[in-house]
Write a protein that holds these residues in place. Sequence first.
Motif, PDB file in Angstrom:
ATOM      1  N   MET A   1       0.835  -1.176   0.000  1.00  0.00           N
ATOM      2  CA  MET A   1       0.000   0.000   0.000  1.00  0.00           C
ATOM      3  C   MET A   1       0.885   1.247   0.000  1.00  0.00           C
ATOM      4  SD  MET A   1      -3.004   0.795   2.596  1.00  0.00           S
ATOM      5  CE  MET A   1      -3.784   2.331   2.646  1.00  0.00           C
ATOM      6  N   LYS A   2       0.590   2.159  -0.848  1.00  0.00           N
ATOM      7  CA  LYS A   2       1.360   3.393  -0.964  1.00  0.00           C
ATOM      8  C   LYS A   2       0.799   4.431   0.000  1.00  0.00           C
ATOM      9  CE  LYS A   2       2.369   2.691  -5.838  1.00  0.00           C
ATOM     10  NZ  LYS A   2       2.237   3.235  -7.176  1.00  0.00           N
ATOM     11  N   PRO A   3       1.693   5.245   0.608  1.00  0.00           N
ATOM     12  CA  PRO A   3       1.189   6.304   1.493  1.00  0.00           C
ATOM     13  C   PRO A   3       0.524   7.421   0.693  1.00  0.00           C
ATOM     14  CG  PRO A   3       3.585   6.312   1.430  1.00  0.00           C
ATOM     15  CD  PRO A   3       3.133   5.146   0.617  1.00  0.00           C
ATOM     16  N   ARG A   4      -0.468   8.023   1.285  1.00  0.00           N
ATOM     17  CA  ARG A   4      -1.216   9.104   0.633  1.00  0.00           C
ATOM     18  C   ARG A   4      -0.644  10.449   1.089  1.00  0.00           C
ATOM     19  NH1 ARG A   4      -6.715   9.749  -1.349  1.00  0.00           N
ATOM     20  NH2 ARG A   4      -7.260  11.947  -1.124  1.00  0.00           N
ATOM     21  N   HIS A   5      -0.533  11.393   0.140  1.00  0.00           N
ATOM     22  CA  HIS A   5      -0.052  12.744   0.432  1.00  0.00           C
ATOM     23  C   HIS A   5      -1.032  13.744  -0.152  1.00  0.00           C
ATOM     24  CE1 HIS A   5       3.917  11.417   1.785  1.00  0.00           C
ATOM     25  NE2 HIS A   5       3.851  10.523   0.807  1.00  0.00           N
ATOM     26  N   ASN A   6      -1.325  14.753   0.602  1.00  0.00           N
ATOM     27  CA  ASN A   6      -2.163  15.846   0.107  1.00  0.00           C
ATOM     28  C   ASN A   6      -1.257  17.040  -0.163  1.00  0.00           C
ATOM     29  OD1 ASN A   6      -4.607  14.459   0.408  1.00  0.00           O
ATOM     30  ND2 ASN A   6      -4.623  14.910   2.597  1.00  0.00           N
ATOM     31  N   ILE A   7      -1.317  17.556  -1.388  1.00  0.00           N
ATOM     32  CA  ILE A   7      -0.472  18.693  -1.756  1.00  0.00           C
ATOM     33  C   ILE A   7      -1.335  19.789  -2.350  1.00  0.00           C
ATOM     34  CG2 ILE A   7       1.592  17.294  -2.145  1.00  0.00           C
ATOM     35  CD1 ILE A   7       0.983  17.560  -5.177  1.00  0.00           C
ATOM     36  N   TYR A   8      -0.837  20.994  -2.292  1.00  0.00           N
ATOM     37  CA  TYR A   8      -1.520  22.140  -2.906  1.00  0.00           C
ATOM     38  C   TYR A   8      -0.586  22.726  -3.954  1.00  0.00           C
ATOM     39  CZ  TYR A   8      -4.659  21.791   1.060  1.00  0.00           C
ATOM     40  OH  TYR A   8      -5.552  21.337   1.980  1.00  0.00           O
ATOM     41  N   ILE A   9      -1.105  22.893  -5.169  1.00  0.00           N
ATOM     42  CA  ILE A   9      -0.316  23.505  -6.250  1.00  0.00           C
ATOM     43  C   ILE A   9      -1.164  24.610  -6.871  1.00  0.00           C
ATOM     44  CG2 ILE A   9       1.125  21.494  -6.725  1.00  0.00           C
ATOM     45  CD1 ILE A   9      -0.738  20.727  -8.988  1.00  0.00           C
ATOM     46  N   ASP A  10      -0.479  25.524  -7.561  1.00  0.00           N
ATOM     47  CA  ASP A  10      -1.198  26.649  -8.154  1.00  0.00           C
ATOM     48  C   ASP A  10      -2.057  26.175  -9.330  1.00  0.00           C
ATOM     49  OD1 ASP A  10       0.352  27.148 -10.777  1.00  0.00           O
ATOM     50  OD2 ASP A  10       1.938  27.037  -9.250  1.00  0.00           O
ATOM     51  N   ALA A  11      -2.954  27.026  -9.779  1.00  0.00           N
ATOM     52  CA  ALA A  11      -3.938  26.675 -10.805  1.00  0.00           C
ATOM     53  C   ALA A  11      -3.285  26.343 -12.148  1.00  0.00           C
ATOM     54  CB  ALA A  11      -4.948  27.813 -10.976  1.00  0.00           C
ATOM     55  N   ASP A  12      -2.245  27.101 -12.532  1.00  0.00           N
ATOM     56  CA  ASP A  12      -1.588  26.845 -13.818  1.00  0.00           C
ATOM     57  C   ASP A  12      -0.922  25.471 -13.818  1.00  0.00           C
ATOM     58  OD1 ASP A  12      -2.389  29.315 -14.743  1.00  0.00           O
ATOM     59  OD2 ASP A  12      -0.481  30.305 -14.251  1.00  0.00           O
ATOM     60  N   THR A  13      -0.215  25.161 -12.727  1.00  0.00           N
ATOM     61  CA  THR A  13       0.458  23.863 -12.635  1.00  0.00           C
ATOM     62  C   THR A  13      -0.588  22.747 -12.592  1.00  0.00           C
ATOM     63  OG1 THR A  13       2.244  24.928 -11.412  1.00  0.00           O
ATOM     64  CG2 THR A  13       2.163  22.544 -11.335  1.00  0.00           C
ATOM     65  N   SER A  14      -1.676  22.981 -11.902  1.00  0.00           N
ATOM     66  CA  SER A  14      -2.747  21.987 -11.832  1.00  0.00           C
ATOM     67  C   SER A  14      -3.324  21.705 -13.219  1.00  0.00           C
ATOM     68  CB  SER A  14      -3.847  22.466 -10.884  1.00  0.00           C
ATOM     69  OG  SER A  14      -4.881  21.524 -10.821  1.00  0.00           O
ATOM     70  N   ALA A  15      -3.498  22.759 -14.019  1.00  0.00           N
ATOM     71  CA  ALA A  15      -4.035  22.593 -15.379  1.00  0.00           C
ATOM     72  C   ALA A  15      -3.062  21.788 -16.238  1.00  0.00           C
ATOM     73  CB  ALA A  15      -4.318  23.957 -15.995  1.00  0.00           C
ATOM     74  N   GLU A  16      -1.775  22.065 -16.116  1.00  0.00           N
ATOM     75  CA  GLU A  16      -0.768  21.309 -16.878  1.00  0.00           C
ATOM     76  C   GLU A  16      -0.760  19.850 -16.448  1.00  0.00           C
ATOM     77  OE1 GLU A  16       3.158  23.089 -17.246  1.00  0.00           O
ATOM     78  OE2 GLU A  16       2.262  25.068 -16.940  1.00  0.00           O
ATOM     79  N   LEU A  17      -0.893  19.604 -15.145  1.00  0.00           N
ATOM     80  CA  LEU A  17      -0.932  18.234 -14.633  1.00  0.00           C
ATOM     81  C   LEU A  17      -2.163  17.505 -15.166  1.00  0.00           C
ATOM     82  CD1 LEU A  17       0.244  16.046 -12.807  1.00  0.00           C
ATOM     83  CD2 LEU A  17      -1.017  17.066 -10.906  1.00  0.00           C
ATOM     84  N   GLU A  18      -3.304  18.174 -15.185  1.00  0.00           N
ATOM     85  CA  GLU A  18      -4.536  17.576 -15.727  1.00  0.00           C
ATOM     86  C   GLU A  18      -4.344  17.199 -17.193  1.00  0.00           C
ATOM     87  OE1 GLU A  18      -7.451  16.733 -14.408  1.00  0.00           O
ATOM     88  OE2 GLU A  18      -7.103  17.530 -12.401  1.00  0.00           O
ATOM     89  N   ALA A  19      -3.713  18.096 -17.961  1.00  0.00           N
ATOM     90  CA  ALA A  19      -3.498  17.824 -19.390  1.00  0.00           C
ATOM     91  C   ALA A  19      -2.572  16.628 -19.582  1.00  0.00           C
ATOM     92  CB  ALA A  19      -2.932  19.066 -20.069  1.00  0.00           C
ATOM     93  N   LEU A  20      -1.524  16.535 -18.778  1.00  0.00           N
ATOM     94  CA  LEU A  20      -0.612  15.394 -18.895  1.00  0.00           C
ATOM     95  C   LEU A  20      -1.292  14.096 -18.471  1.00  0.00           C
ATOM     96  CD1 LEU A  20       2.787  16.785 -17.517  1.00  0.00           C
ATOM     97  CD2 LEU A  20       2.308  16.026 -19.841  1.00  0.00           C
ATOM     98  N   ALA A  21      -2.095  14.152 -17.432  1.00  0.00           N
ATOM     99  CA  ALA A  21      -2.754  12.955 -16.910  1.00  0.00           C
ATOM    100  C   ALA A  21      -3.875  12.484 -17.820  1.00  0.00           C
ATOM    101  CB  ALA A  21      -3.279  13.215 -15.507  1.00  0.00           C
ATOM    102  N   ALA A  22      -4.357  13.342 -18.730  1.00  0.00           N
ATOM    103  CA  ALA A  22      -5.441  12.969 -19.641  1.00  0.00           C
ATOM    104  C   ALA A  22      -4.966  11.973 -20.696  1.00  0.00           C
ATOM    105  CB  ALA A  22      -6.009  14.224 -20.305  1.00  0.00           C
ATOM    106  N   ARG A  23      -3.675  11.865 -20.904  1.00  0.00           N
ATOM    107  CA  ARG A  23      -3.142  10.908 -21.894  1.00  0.00           C
ATOM    108  C   ARG A  23      -3.362   9.486 -21.380  1.00  0.00           C
ATOM    109  NH1 ARG A  23       2.625  13.900 -22.912  1.00  0.00           N
ATOM    110  NH2 ARG A  23       1.773  15.748 -23.903  1.00  0.00           N
TER     111      ARG A  23
END
Length: 133
Positions: A1-23
């Motif tokens: 089981m992997k440990p869970r981490h909660n992080i906060y990132i800015d909106a621009d970085t979040s949008a880029e992460l969403e776009a990368l994860a959509a692949r």
Amino acid sequence: MKPRHNIYIDADTSAELEALAARPGTSKSAIIGDALRHYLRHRGANALDEALRIRLDRLSRESALVRRDIDVLTESLAFFVRLYLTFNAHTPAPDKATQAVANERYQKFIEQVGRQIASGRKSFESDEPEAEQ
């Protein structure tokens, strides 16, 4: 089981992460995990590089000082040998014939030093094998 981490990132970085994860075949966790691994490896490498750079700089300075000292000693020895051979040639006054003899002796000295260095033997080492202690 992997440990869970909660992080906060800015909106621009979040949008880029969403776009990368959509692949297909990628996830936010995999992308963030890869990014953290890359960051941690390079941060450690930079610290090591910095420590090595400092050490190599110090060794370079010390090597330059040793080289300078060797050059001074070499020049001093060469000057002394030339002077010695000039004054110990056959006549007391250093006329042209005496200087020619001194120059010939000096050239023979230089050739002998070259042969000695090429052979790998040193003049101050004894020819006898060292006794075991």
